[in-house]
Scaffold this active site. Structure first.
Site, mmCIF file in Angstrom:
data_model
loop_
_atom_site.group_PDB
_atom_site.id
_atom_site.type_symbol
_atom_site.label_atom_id
_atom_site.label_comp_id
_atom_site.label_asym_id
_atom_site.label_seq_id
_atom_site.Cartn_x
_atom_site.Cartn_y
_atom_site.Cartn_z
ATOM 1 N N ASP A 1 37.864 31.926 34.075
ATOM 2 C CA ASP A 1 39.301 31.825 34.129
ATOM 3 C C ASP A 1 39.880 32.025 35.411
ATOM 4 O O ASP A 1 40.408 33.213 35.688
ATOM 5 C CB ASP A 1 39.962 32.662 33.153
ATOM 6 N N ASP B 1 43.615 37.524 38.643
ATOM 7 C CA ASP B 1 43.648 37.884 37.089
ATOM 8 C C ASP B 1 42.320 38.492 36.636
ATOM 9 O O ASP B 1 41.926 38.230 35.669
ATOM 10 C CB ASP B 1 44.394 36.938 36.251
#
Length: 332
Positions: free
Chosen positions: A224, A207
């Site tokens: 993340d 991502d």
């Protein structure tokens, strides 16, 4: 340890006191400061620590990942950090644990990393990003994930599409148009993947959009890795490209100046760029639909599931179908 099959408390039970008590259960002394950060899939907080820098506490969404999948994410980021690649990895306690449990909630603690969004219109920034993503991919290619999924047409396209249709999210007057548009788009995605074969699947960030890159005076820090999984290298590249064809070609060239120093790039993967963008559109709608029962989602995404939203999705997917018919970007 909690497993994916064990019922877990809902997020409304994650009170400020419980958050602070969870952090203090690890031997840290909180100073009472608590700041909720922008996160929807999990719940993430900046927690003040007495006589020390704040930490970031992430409480995992119940039932989304198994313990094994979360620990595999942690091992990947810790492996990258050990090789001095600038990722924000979880803190490990004296017993070697990075995943913790408190009153039914699984959570992890990581250092706070300040930074700003990268300036992706700057050639030097793109080259710098390319070097570090190349290093991430070089490590990611060493061995596969065993417990985390793969980015595929099924998981990012067909599964979310089926969920949207079978759960009645599409307005009746738009359903036929949406179905025909998605079916056409997925057919072109399949054709793009077939033309690109063979494509190696490696461990990825998964991502890697600009919001998951924090830029400081020392360069980028990648944060993340919650969506890290197996997939083609292009998945971590295309989200950094924007603008018209000429602009994206220049950006890709600058990025590859750094990337190829550390990892080979299969140019056939350029055939996947618009296909991967199409899958992300479908997957994003499915993600919102699957999370719609979480009260945080209607409050944060009030425009989702409106007539206008689905009209815009049909238009966007038709545009993607046209883009998939065009030749891929050229990399000299």
């Amino acid at each position: 340890m909690i497993t994916v099959d064990t019922p877990s408390p809902p997020y409304q039970d994650l009170t400020p006191d419980r958050i602070l008590n969870a952090v203090e259960s690890l031997g840290l002394r909180c100073d009472g400061r608590l700041l909720a950060l922008n996160s929807y899939e999990n719940r993430v907080y900046q927690v003040g620590i007495e006589e020390s820098a704040p930490v970031i506490a992430k409480f995992y969404r119940p039932l989304r990942w198994t313990d094994e999948a979360i620990l595999e994410e942690h091992r990947f980021t810790l492996e990258l950090a050990e090789r001095e690649i600038p990722v924000v990895a979880p803190l490990v306690d004296a017993t070697g644990r990075s995943l913790h449990e408190f009153e039914g909630f699984r959570f992890t603690i990581s250092p706070r990393q300040p930074g700003r969004a990268p300036e992706l219109d700057d050639p030097d920034t793109l080259e710098w990003m390319g070097r570090f993503i190349g290093r991430i991919h070089a490590v990611g290619a060493i061995e596969p994930f065993a417990h985390r999924p793969t980015i595929s047409i099924e998981t990012f396209g067909e599964e979310p599409y089926r969920y949207i249709i079978t759960n009645g999210f599409i307005p009746p007057d738009l359903e036929a148009a949406y179905i025909s548009t998605v079916e056409d788009a997925l057919q072109r995605v399949r054709a793009a993947f077939a033309r690109a074969e063979p494509v190696a699947l490696i461990r990825l960030h998964g991502d890697c959009h600009p919001g998951n890159v924090l830029w400081s005076d020392t360069g980028p820090h990648f944060v993340d890795f919650d969506d890290c999984r197996m997939g083609p290298a292009m998945q971590d590249i295309w989200m950094l490209l924007s603008g018209d064809r000429a602009e994206m070609t220049r950006q890709l060239s600058d990025f590859m100046e750094g990337y190829k120093e550390f990892h080979d790039f299969n140019q056939r993967e350029l055939l996947l760029m618009e296909a991967l963008r199409t899958l992300r559109l479908i997957h994003y709608s499915g993600w919102l639909a699957q999370r719609w029962s979480d009260p945080a989602f209607p409050a944060s995404f009030p425009w989702f599931n409106t007539q206008r939203y689905w009209q815009d999705q049909i238009l966007a997917l038709r545009e993607q179908a046209a883009l998939m018919d065009e030749p891929p970007l050229f990399l000299g």
